[in-house]
Design an enzyme around this catalytic site. Structure first.
Site, short mmCIF file in Angstrom:
data_model
loop_
_atom_site.label_atom_id
_atom_site.label_comp_id
_atom_site.label_asym_id
_atom_site.label_seq_id
_atom_site.Cartn_x
_atom_site.Cartn_y
_atom_site.Cartn_z
N CYS A 6 10.80 5.42 -68.98
CA CYS A 6 9.82 4.70 -69.81
C CYS A 6 9.66 3.27 -69.30
O CYS A 6 8.55 2.72 -69.32
CB CYS A 6 10.22 4.72 -71.28
SG CYS A 6 9.88 6.29 -72.11
N ASN A 85 16.06 19.57 -63.61
CA ASN A 85 17.41 19.71 -64.13
C ASN A 85 17.35 19.53 -65.64
O ASN A 85 16.82 18.53 -66.13
CB ASN A 85 18.34 18.66 -63.52
CG ASN A 85 18.53 18.87 -62.02
OD1 ASN A 85 18.66 20.01 -61.57
ND2 ASN A 85 18.52 17.79 -61.26
N THR A 93 20.52 13.47 -65.39
CA THR A 93 21.07 12.13 -65.66
C THR A 93 20.08 11.23 -66.39
O THR A 93 20.48 10.28 -67.04
CB THR A 93 21.50 11.43 -64.35
OG1 THR A 93 20.38 11.35 -63.47
CG2 THR A 93 22.63 12.19 -63.66
N HIS A 96 14.39 11.86 -69.65
CA HIS A 96 12.92 11.80 -69.75
C HIS A 96 12.51 12.87 -68.74
O HIS A 96 12.79 12.72 -67.54
CB HIS A 96 12.43 10.41 -69.36
CG HIS A 96 10.94 10.21 -69.42
ND1 HIS A 96 10.34 9.15 -70.08
CD2 HIS A 96 9.91 10.91 -68.86
CE1 HIS A 96 9.02 9.22 -69.94
NE2 HIS A 96 8.73 10.29 -69.19
N HIS A 98 11.50 15.28 -65.97
CA HIS A 98 10.96 14.94 -64.65
C HIS A 98 11.12 16.12 -63.71
O HIS A 98 11.98 16.97 -63.90
CB HIS A 98 11.63 13.69 -64.09
CG HIS A 98 13.13 13.78 -64.06
ND1 HIS A 98 13.90 13.54 -65.18
CD2 HIS A 98 13.99 14.10 -63.08
CE1 HIS A 98 15.17 13.69 -64.87
NE2 HIS A 98 15.26 14.05 -63.59
#
Ligand code: AMP
Ligand code: ZN
Length: 111
Positions: A6, A85, A93, A96, A98
């Site tokens: 973000c 993932n 990790t 958000h 991706h």
């Protein structure tokens, strides 16, 4: 919100942008796992694939609809892998959602 992606979206953390439109941003991964490694993210905070639903899945559809064009623009149109993932066992990790877009070599079999 304490979300790195973000912050990349709002410009408070810099990124090397590859593609941007009203629904998504693509930028080079800071720790590349392949000769060409781009991260594609939606312009909406969706924590992971577990949080997808009928309403927000349009962001995923949009990202995939642009992936081929983005791959071509970074020179990996001969073949690439798109990886998401989800959750700790998968090594997520950044929470958000991706999609890793990776290529630039023969990638071999998946784990
Ligand atoms: P994942 O492990 O699937 O959650 O992937 C997160 C990815 O984000 C990793 O490949 C990181 O190298 C990448 N990453 C983390 N911070 C940044 C950043 N500031 N700019 C670019 N990529 C980043
Ligand atoms: Zn976020």
């Amino acid at each position: 919100m304490d979300c790195i992606f973000c912050k990349i979206l709002d410009g408070s953390i810099p990124s090397k942008k590859v593609y941007e439109d009203d629904m998504m941003l693509a930028f080079y991964d800071i720790q590349p796992a392949a000769p060409v490694h781009v991260v594609m993210i939606p312009k909406a905070h969706i924590a992971s694939a577990n949080e997808l639903n009928e309403e927000n899945a349009k962001y995923v559809a949009h990202i995939f609809s642009k992936a081929g064009e983005i791959a071509k623009s970074v020179g990996i149109e001969n073949g690439y892998r798109i990886v998401n993932n989800c959750g700790s066992d998968a090594g997520q990790t950044v929470f958000h959602i991706h999609f890793h877009l990776m290529g630039g070599k023969t990638l071999g079999k998946m784990a």
